[in-house]
Design an enzyme around this catalytic site. Structure first.
Site, PDB file in Angstrom:
ATOM      1  N   ALA A 262      50.072  -4.348  13.284  1.00 28.02           N
ATOM      2  CA  ALA A 262      50.155  -5.524  14.150  1.00 28.02           C
ATOM      3  C   ALA A 262      50.684  -5.104  15.513  1.00 28.02           C
ATOM      4  CB  ALA A 262      51.088  -6.545  13.527  1.00 28.02           C
TER       5      ALA A 262
ATOM      6  N   GLY B  71      50.123  -3.359   9.339  1.00 31.20           N
ATOM      7  CA  GLY B  71      48.909  -4.171   9.255  1.00 31.20           C
ATOM      8  C   GLY B  71      47.648  -3.320   9.217  1.00 31.20           C
TER       9      GLY B  71
HETATM   10  C1  3H9 Z   1      53.027  -4.921  11.175  1.00 32.23           C
HETATM   11  O1  3H9 Z   1      52.009  -4.303  11.142  1.00 32.23           O
HETATM   12  C2  3H9 Z   1      53.240  -6.243  10.504  1.00 32.23           C
HETATM   13  C3  3H9 Z   1      52.158  -6.582   9.520  1.00 32.23           C
HETATM   14  O2  3H9 Z   1      52.573  -6.256   8.207  1.00 32.23           O
HETATM   15  C4  3H9 Z   1      51.941  -8.078   9.456  1.00 32.23           C
HETATM   16  C5  3H9 Z   1      51.219  -8.707  10.530  1.00 32.23           C
HETATM   17  C6  3H9 Z   1      50.955 -10.161  10.285  1.00 32.23           C
HETATM   18  N1  3H9 Z   1      52.065  -2.387  18.582  1.00 32.23           N
HETATM   19  O3  3H9 Z   1      55.142   5.937  19.683  1.00 32.23           O
HETATM   20  P1  3H9 Z   1      54.245   6.325  20.789  1.00 32.23           P
HETATM   21  C7  3H9 Z   1      52.550   1.759  21.578  1.00 32.23           C
HETATM   22  S1  3H9 Z   1      54.347  -4.395  12.101  1.00 32.23           S
HETATM   23  C8  3H9 Z   1      52.062  -2.275  19.917  1.00 32.23           C
HETATM   24  O4  3H9 Z   1      54.869   6.659  22.091  1.00 32.23           O
HETATM   25  P2  3H9 Z   1      53.259   8.494  19.169  1.00 32.23           P
HETATM   26  C9  3H9 Z   1      53.912   2.312  21.981  1.00 32.23           C
HETATM   27  O5  3H9 Z   1      54.769   1.286  22.405  1.00 32.23           O
HETATM   28  C10 3H9 Z   1      53.780  -2.941  12.900  1.00 32.23           C
HETATM   29  N2  3H9 Z   1      52.208  -1.106  20.577  1.00 32.23           N
HETATM   30  O6  3H9 Z   1      53.229   7.484  20.389  1.00 32.23           O
HETATM   31  C11 3H9 Z   1      53.542   3.256  23.101  1.00 32.23           C
HETATM   32  O7  3H9 Z   1      53.353   2.486  24.255  1.00 32.23           O
HETATM   33  P3  3H9 Z   1      53.758   3.056  25.706  1.00 32.23           P
HETATM   34  C12 3H9 Z   1      53.893  -1.800  12.008  1.00 32.23           C
HETATM   35  C13 3H9 Z   1      52.362  -0.015  19.841  1.00 32.23           C
HETATM   36  O8  3H9 Z   1      51.965   9.199  19.197  1.00 32.23           O
HETATM   37  C14 3H9 Z   1      52.174   3.787  22.658  1.00 32.23           C
HETATM   38  O9  3H9 Z   1      51.676   2.854  21.692  1.00 32.23           O
HETATM   39  N3  3H9 Z   1      53.564  -0.588  12.727  1.00 32.23           N
HETATM   40  C15 3H9 Z   1      52.380  -0.057  18.439  1.00 32.23           C
HETATM   41  O10 3H9 Z   1      54.517   9.279  19.199  1.00 32.23           O
HETATM   42  C16 3H9 Z   1      52.240   5.153  22.021  1.00 32.23           C
HETATM   43  O11 3H9 Z   1      53.231   5.123  20.984  1.00 32.23           O
HETATM   44  C17 3H9 Z   1      54.501   0.213  13.249  1.00 32.23           C
HETATM   45  O12 3H9 Z   1      55.676  -0.024  13.159  1.00 32.23           O
HETATM   46  C18 3H9 Z   1      52.221  -1.312  17.810  1.00 32.23           C
HETATM   47  N4  3H9 Z   1      52.209  -1.443  16.471  1.00 32.23           N
HETATM   48  O13 3H9 Z   1      53.339   7.607  17.855  1.00 32.23           O
HETATM   49  C19 3H9 Z   1      53.948   1.438  13.950  1.00 32.23           C
HETATM   50  N5  3H9 Z   1      52.561   1.199  17.972  1.00 32.23           N
HETATM   51  O14 3H9 Z   1      52.846   4.214  25.918  1.00 32.23           O
HETATM   52  C20 3H9 Z   1      54.839   1.818  15.075  1.00 32.23           C
HETATM   53  C21 3H9 Z   1      52.660   1.992  19.063  1.00 32.23           C
HETATM   54  O15 3H9 Z   1      53.528   1.905  26.596  1.00 32.23           O
HETATM   55  N6  3H9 Z   1      54.282   2.891  15.847  1.00 32.23           N
HETATM   56  N7  3H9 Z   1      52.541   1.265  20.193  1.00 32.23           N
HETATM   57  O16 3H9 Z   1      55.213   3.465  25.604  1.00 32.23           O
HETATM   58  C22 3H9 Z   1      54.489   4.198  15.569  1.00 32.23           C
HETATM   59  O17 3H9 Z   1      55.066   4.544  14.560  1.00 32.23           O
HETATM   60  C23 3H9 Z   1      54.040   5.200  16.575  1.00 32.23           C
HETATM   61  O18 3H9 Z   1      53.866   4.535  17.803  1.00 32.23           O
HETATM   62  C24 3H9 Z   1      52.709   5.921  16.243  1.00 32.23           C
HETATM   63  C25 3H9 Z   1      52.271   6.789  17.471  1.00 32.23           C
HETATM   64  C26 3H9 Z   1      52.938   6.839  15.041  1.00 32.23           C
HETATM   65  C27 3H9 Z   1      51.601   4.938  15.956  1.00 32.23           C
END
Ligand code: 3H9
Length: 682
Positions: free
Chosen positions: A58, A99
């Site tokens: 999400a 999500g």
């Molecule tokens: C969910 O899914 C709830 C559901 O169960 C229910 C729904 C109804 N959204 O970390 P990085 C951005 S809760 C928006 O620097 P990496 C991040 O802010 C969600 N933005 O890179 C950054 O922006 P900026 C569950 C997101 O390669 C850019 O992407 N998911 C999201 O070191 C690059 O990110 C999580 O908790 C997001 N979901 O790591 C996943 N994710 O460039 C959280 C990332 O402007 N994310 N961004 O600073 C991560 O663990 C890491 O970001 C990921 C990439 C491994 C994906």
């Protein structure tokens, strides 16, 4: 336009950088699905992302906004896929998180690349999965495995999960091709398409699994609402699927506005901001492929390990052969232990160690792109080391001091190139702790600062910019906090009252247990150095000095604030320490009183907030949120409380100002009250 390959539609999610499932992407998926279902030439559908991300879940920036609830919500998208009249298979490469994984769980099959990483990190955001994972995943892989994935929050490699039942196939090559083959099979076999929701679970087993996990909840988990809610959602697996889904939805929506979830979303955002320099200071970083570490003690060896792990070449330099050998041995032991514990492959450990050189000669410095000093915390010693570094390091090398308190300008001035000097304050153990304070001196060049931040990223740390002020951000706030805790001893609390109240708030350890662990003599030495300039009218608590004078230097001497028997802390303060504390109260004319845990917690937090206001006004932190990142990453501040600035923003402002005034009155002479406006409005 639909991408149709041999009668199979490939829907590729496209929302850079990580395919977060924002409203526009959810709409696009439904549109493409409808188009594929309407096209008579299409037999089935592959849903995929790109090499980096199937989907990171999400869009966290939508949480708490109307967009999150705008149809099609993720649950609707997943229900549409699950009910599709043509088979849909997820082809997962990169990450499938939250999500994103839930979307895949709604498909009729899942094929993952062996390097894909999947997980349900919602708990790290103070949430539970909200689009069906709590109901579908246990039906697919069982209660225990599903609970582990959701309560741990850490992504797992697809290869590790290959036998779990989550994937139909884990492949080394073309994941879309393998998914297409599965689609063709499902489309042609005349069977109903497999659906995770149809998996059978025994109600009594569900309840037993949930009860067992509930009994294991730790104190830190119990204060965070998401852990209990996760078990409530899992218990609903005993209900018919649609009822369980309803329960999950209620629980998820109730968690979104909680303070813990807001704090964790805030941390997600500000941690990423902190690693970026403010626009005015940005410059290209200098290249760093090899570093030299001067000083082979615990800190120097830790920094060396951190750099070796990141693939850098490391020269470890010492003036004393025995100390150098101890450092080398410490590093060798570290790698041996990692391999023995199964945490690192033997080849990787050997390759890392092979990049280490040790030397007693300064000449070797010439090969280093960055030199970092980790010697004794003393200005004269550090200046002498920097004179030598200046004489031997190559032109253009970045020169860093790992001081935790000292003014870095006189250290820089010991060289003929102060523009190349900065502070890199690592936290012990340096190969474990994520925080790195990057200290800007008066003459530090922008590209040197950028190199410090880039090195932090290379070392997989959380680099935070700080100004050159005593204690930088972290130690300065920690000192104010510790001083307040000492006041509370004089006012009537015992060390265990303070420590218990603060661990109750979520700190891993209280300040007195921490002091005993790191050794009271470090603070004692500093206090003695400051004694000459200390104003006698200041409220100064001498308990620590008296403990040190009595030989109680902390855990290493078997006694400090606490006594230690066989290395274990005796939980209540012993009579000798009580005497010292009671005398301190009497000397200040204080009638001791009981302090409630809430008062202890609030006073400790207020002290941090006040110091945060002061240092932000002085420009030591460039953003208020950087202060929260430092406290969280380096000092064990409970993540779900967001940090002192986040906490202050949640408080009633009038009450906050009133309480801060009281804190100032009780501290008396010399206590400066900070201005909250800039801190809380930025
Ligand atoms: C969910 O899914 C709830 C559901 O169960 C229910 C729904 C109804 N959204 O970390 P990085 C951005 S809760 C928006 O620097 P990496 C991040 O802010 C969600 N933005 O890179 C950054 O922006 P900026 C569950 C997101 O390669 C850019 O992407 N998911 C999201 O070191 C690059 O990110 C999580 O908790 C997001 N979901 O790591 C996943 N994710 O460039 C959280 C990332 O402007 N994310 N961004 O600073 C991560 O663990 C890491 O970001 C990921 C990439 C491994 C994906």
């Amino acid at each position: 336009m639909l991408d149709i390959r041999n009668g199979i539609a490939v829907i590729a999610l496209n929302n850079p950088p990580v395919n977060s499932l924002c409203h526009a992407l959810r709409e696009a998926i439904v549109q493409q699905l409808d188009a594929a279902l309407a096209d008579a030439t299409v037999r089935g559908i592959v849903l995929t992302g790109n090499e980096k991300a199937f989907s990171a879940g999400a869009d966290v920036t939508e949480f708490g906004t109307p967009r999150q609830l705008q149809e099609p919500i993720l649950r609707t998208v997943i229900a549409r896929i699950e009910a599709s009249s043509k088979p849909v298979v997820a082809a997962i490469a990169g990450v499938a998180l939250g999500g994103g994984l839930e979307l895949a769980l709604g498909c009729h099959g899942r094929v993952a690349h062996e390097k894909a990483r999947v997980g349900l990190p919602e708990i790290t955001l103070g949430l539970i999965p909200g689009a069906g994972a709590t109901q579908r995943l246990p039906r697919l892989i069982g209660m225990a495995a599903a609970h582990a994935l959701m309560s741990g929050g850490q992504p797992q490699g697809a290869r590790q999960l290959a036998q779990s039942g989550l994937f139909d196939d884990v492949v080394a090559g073309d994941v879309v091709g393998a998914a297409a083959a599965l689609v063709a099979k499902l489309a042609g076999n005349g069977q109903p398409y497999p659906r995770a929701r149809d998996g059978q679970l025994d109600a009594a087993e569900v309840q037993a699994a949930v009860d067992a996990q509930r009994a294991k909840l730790s104190a830190r988990q119990k204060v965070q609402p998401a852990y209990g809610a996760l078990l409530d959602a899992l218990a609903a697996c005993a209900l018919p699927f649609d009822e369980g889904m309803k329960k999950e939805r209620e629980l998820f929506l109730a968690l979104v506005p909680t303070t813990a979830a807001q704090a964790l979303r805030y941390q997600f955002k500000v941690e990423r901001e902190a690693t970026k320099l403010p626009a005015a200071l940005r410059a290209p970083a200098r290249e760093v492929r090899s570093i030299a570490v001067i000083g082979a003690g615990t800190m120097g060896s830790g920094i060396a390990i951190s750099a070796l792990d990141a693939g850098l070449a490391v020269l470890l330099l010492e003036q004393d052969a025995a100390a150098l050998e101890r450092g080398r041995q410490r590093i060798a032991d570290h790698y041996r232990d990692r391999v023995a514990a199964g945490k690192m492959a033997a080849q990787v450990a050997a390759a890392n160690e092979a990049r280490l050189q040790t030397s007693l000669e300064w000449e070797g410095l010439r090969q280093a792109d960055l030199v970092i000093e980790a010697v004794f915390e003393d200005m004269a010693v550090k200046q002498e080391v920097f004179r030598k570094i200046d004489a031997h390091a190559r032109a253009g090398a970045v020169l860093a001091t790992n001081t935790s308190y000292l003014d870095i300008d006189p250290i820089a001035e010991a060289t003929a190139r102060p523009q190349d000097v900065l502070g890199l304050h690592f936290f012990s153990p340096a190969n474990v702790m994520k925080l790195l304070e990057v200290v800007r001196g008066a003459k530090t060049a922008p590209d040197v600062l950028a190199t410090g931040m880039a090195l932090g990223a290379t070392l997989k740390k959380m680099p935070v910019l700080t100004g050159n002020a005593f204690g930088f951000i972290g130690n300065r706030i920690y000192n104010a906090y510790r001083r307040q805790c000492e006041f509370m001893l004089e006012d009537g609390a015992w060390p265990e009252d303070v420590d218990t109240a603060l661990t109750g708030l979520g700190f891993a350890m209280g300040p007195f247990a921490v002091a005993d662990l790191s050794g009271l003599d470090i603070a004692w030495r500093m206090r003695k150095a400051q004694a000459a300039t200390r104003d006698p009218r200041e409220r100064y608590v001498s308990i620590l000095d008296q403990l040190c004078e009595a030989g109680r230097l902390g855990r290493k001497t078997g006694a400090g604030y606490y006594a230690y028997v066989d290395g274990k802390q005796v939980k209540t303060t012993d009579a000798a320490v009580r005497d010292v504390i009671e005398q301190a109260s009497a000397q200040r004319g204080i009638t001791r009183r009981t302090l409630a845990p809430e008062e202890i917690q609030r006073r400790a937090l207020l002290a941090m907030v006040n110091e945060a206001a002061l240092l932000f006004a002085e420009g030591v932190a460039s953003r208020p949120s950087d202060i929260d990142v430092v406290l969280m990453q380096g000092y064990g501040f409970p993540r779900w409380e967001g940090g002192p600035v986040f906490w202050a923003r949640q408080q009633d402002r009038t009450q906050l100002e009133h309480d801060l005034q009281r804190l100032a009155d009780e501290a008396g002479f010399g206590f400066t009250l900070g201005n909250l406006d800039p801190l809380l409005s930025t």
